[in-house]
Design an enzyme around this catalytic site. Sequence first.
Site, PDB file in Angstrom:
ATOM      1  N   GLY A 153       0.836  -1.193   0.000  1.00 19.54           N
ATOM      2  CA  GLY A 153       0.000   0.000   0.000  1.00 19.54           C
ATOM      3  C   GLY A 153       0.870   1.241   0.000  1.00 19.54           C
ATOM      4  O   GLY A 153       1.981   1.237  -0.523  1.00 19.54           O
ATOM      5  N   ARG A 154       0.375   2.303   0.637  1.00 18.44           N
ATOM      6  CA  ARG A 154       1.095   3.582   0.600  1.00 18.44           C
ATOM      7  C   ARG A 154       2.465   3.483   1.271  1.00 18.44           C
ATOM      8  O   ARG A 154       3.469   3.909   0.711  1.00 18.44           O
ATOM      9  CB  ARG A 154       0.242   4.665   1.273  1.00 18.44           C
ATOM     10  CG  ARG A 154      -0.992   5.036   0.471  1.00 18.44           C
ATOM     11  CD  ARG A 154      -1.843   6.059   1.175  1.00 18.44           C
ATOM     12  NE  ARG A 154      -2.494   5.498   2.354  1.00 18.44           N
ATOM     13  CZ  ARG A 154      -3.343   6.177   3.132  1.00 18.44           C
ATOM     14  NH1 ARG A 154      -3.610   7.440   2.880  1.00 18.44           N
ATOM     15  NH2 ARG A 154      -3.901   5.600   4.167  1.00 18.44           N
ATOM     16  N   ILE A 155       2.518   2.928   2.480  1.00 17.98           N
ATOM     17  CA  ILE A 155       3.793   2.837   3.191  1.00 17.98           C
ATOM     18  C   ILE A 155       4.664   1.738   2.594  1.00 17.98           C
ATOM     19  O   ILE A 155       5.871   1.912   2.426  1.00 17.98           O
ATOM     20  CB  ILE A 155       3.563   2.601   4.695  1.00 17.98           C
ATOM     21  CG1 ILE A 155       2.811   3.788   5.299  1.00 17.98           C
ATOM     22  CG2 ILE A 155       4.889   2.393   5.425  1.00 17.98           C
ATOM     23  CD1 ILE A 155       2.431   3.605   6.754  1.00 17.98           C
ATOM     24  N   ARG A 175      -2.856  -9.123  -0.479  1.00 16.03           N
ATOM     25  CA  ARG A 175      -4.134  -9.313  -1.141  1.00 16.03           C
ATOM     26  C   ARG A 175      -4.017  -8.988  -2.626  1.00 16.03           C
ATOM     27  O   ARG A 175      -3.004  -8.464  -3.093  1.00 16.03           O
ATOM     28  CB  ARG A 175      -5.202  -8.446  -0.476  1.00 16.03           C
ATOM     29  CG  ARG A 175      -5.508  -8.843   0.962  1.00 16.03           C
ATOM     30  CD  ARG A 175      -6.616  -7.984   1.522  1.00 16.03           C
ATOM     31  NE  ARG A 175      -7.025  -8.428   2.848  1.00 16.03           N
ATOM     32  CZ  ARG A 175      -8.046  -7.907   3.527  1.00 16.03           C
ATOM     33  NH1 ARG A 175      -8.739  -6.909   2.999  1.00 16.03           N
ATOM     34  NH2 ARG A 175      -8.365  -8.365   4.718  1.00 16.03           N
ATOM     35  N   THR A 234       6.147  -2.525  11.853  1.00 18.97           N
ATOM     36  CA  THR A 234       5.825  -1.167  12.294  1.00 18.97           C
ATOM     37  C   THR A 234       4.352  -0.862  12.047  1.00 18.97           C
ATOM     38  O   THR A 234       3.941   0.299  12.103  1.00 18.97           O
ATOM     39  CB  THR A 234       6.698  -0.128  11.562  1.00 18.97           C
ATOM     40  OG1 THR A 234       6.514  -0.271  10.143  1.00 18.97           O
ATOM     41  CG2 THR A 234       8.162  -0.288  11.909  1.00 18.97           C
ATOM     42  N   ARG A 236       0.970  -3.213  13.012  1.00 16.31           N
ATOM     43  CA  ARG A 236       0.200  -3.554  14.204  1.00 16.31           C
ATOM     44  C   ARG A 236       0.615  -4.937  14.685  1.00 16.31           C
ATOM     45  O   ARG A 236       0.794  -5.860  13.880  1.00 16.31           O
ATOM     46  CB  ARG A 236      -1.309  -3.536  13.922  1.00 16.31           C
ATOM     47  CG  ARG A 236      -1.891  -2.152  13.663  1.00 16.31           C
ATOM     48  CD  ARG A 236      -1.823  -1.252  14.882  1.00 16.31           C
ATOM     49  NE  ARG A 236      -2.436   0.057  14.659  1.00 16.31           N
ATOM     50  CZ  ARG A 236      -1.790   1.110  14.194  1.00 16.31           C
ATOM     51  NH1 ARG A 236      -0.491   1.004  13.889  1.00 16.31           N
ATOM     52  NH2 ARG A 236      -2.415   2.265  14.040  1.00 16.31           N
ATOM     53  N   GLU A 265      -0.312  -1.560  24.793  1.00 15.68           N
ATOM     54  CA  GLU A 265       0.483  -0.333  24.790  1.00 15.68           C
ATOM     55  C   GLU A 265      -0.127   0.669  25.760  1.00 15.68           C
ATOM     56  O   GLU A 265      -1.355   0.745  25.871  1.00 15.68           O
ATOM     57  CB  GLU A 265       0.542   0.261  23.381  1.00 15.68           C
ATOM     58  CG  GLU A 265       1.254  -0.637  22.372  1.00 15.68           C
ATOM     59  CD  GLU A 265       1.375   0.005  20.991  1.00 15.68           C
ATOM     60  OE1 GLU A 265       1.021   1.197  20.839  1.00 15.68           O
ATOM     61  OE2 GLU A 265       1.817  -0.684  20.063  1.00 15.68           O
ATOM     62  N   HIS A 285       6.468   2.339  19.716  1.00 12.46           N
ATOM     63  CA  HIS A 285       5.446   2.822  18.788  1.00 12.46           C
ATOM     64  C   HIS A 285       5.680   4.294  18.418  1.00 12.46           C
ATOM     65  O   HIS A 285       4.846   5.160  18.634  1.00 12.46           O
ATOM     66  CB  HIS A 285       4.033   2.649  19.357  1.00 12.46           C
ATOM     67  CG  HIS A 285       3.004   2.575  18.275  1.00 12.46           C
ATOM     68  ND1 HIS A 285       1.765   1.996  18.454  1.00 12.46           N
ATOM     69  CD2 HIS A 285       3.004   3.015  16.977  1.00 12.46           C
ATOM     70  CE1 HIS A 285       1.060   2.074  17.339  1.00 12.46           C
ATOM     71  NE2 HIS A 285       1.802   2.699  16.432  1.00 12.46           N
TER      72      HIS A 285
END
Length: 326
Positions: A153-155, A175, A234, A236, A265, A285
């Site tokens: 995706g974007r990251i 996916r 980085t 979840r 967290e 985080h």
Amino acid sequence: MKVAILDDYLDTLRTLACFRDLDGHDVTVWTDHTSDIDVLAERLGDTEALVLIRERTAIPGTLLERLPNLKVISQRSVYPHIDIDACTRHGVVVCSDMGGGTPSYATAELTWALVLAAMRHIPQQVAAVKRGEWQVAMGRSLLFKRLGIYGYGRIGKVVAGYGKAFGMEVQVWGREGSLTRAQEDGITVAPSREAFFETSDVVSLHLRLIEGTRGLVTRADLGRMRPTALLVNTSRAGLVEPGALVDALRAGRPGMAAVDVYETEPLCDADDPLVSMDNVICTPHVGYVTRDEWELAFISVFRQINAFAEGNPINVVNPDALGRRR
């Protein structure tokens, strides 16, 4: 409006230029963290607008029932920590800017920092020098190694670019949408899920945590990784099957991990298995925690509050709540 901001650990928001957008509001900033419903109910009893910093505090229906003055929750990005249905029932409008297609470059940069730190054993080398020791480990170069991006995706796309810049071969799994985007960008798609984990020297996870992705990375997946391989997360913690990463690291496949996210967290337990393992780098985080990133993010968060106060709410997640506004 009476505005409350939760979980600003370093009291950073007051120092940002965009904080001036809240001039004219009565603002309270909480710099500690609590998940205690009684404490939160007392703190937020007269709050009309609540600002959340990502998913640091959950907002369940049991808390909303005790916040009669709350009118709007403003935040950025996804909202699995908010009981949206309960918000709608209570007439609490949730506004969340989803980022407009812009990747979190700060998270991508931290991902790459962790890759470099783990492969070259930088934390261990620094600690050794501070102890008066010299060269305690032999690192590995990234050149010609294979970087596996799970979730293009974007990251993930940005991290793939970093890998190419360091001379790595990049392959993708995920996916159908991820695989299609990768192919369109000329990125190699792994021939199978099994091959993806078996042949990647570095696997970096870049997926959103939803019901369909929880526990997506299994013990079997990790067990296929090389003893020299690195897993980076980085995104979840819930993307990995509970307990699987610790067990896999103890078994030596993969040989290393670098993580920025945890099931609970803040994680302040020095005896936590991940924290105490020598072959794991743990950061608290901080993927999205940079001054530059927060300036961009909270411009929209504060804009949402002002738009609501002016009677023109934007980025509304639960429009049915508008007809029940308190």
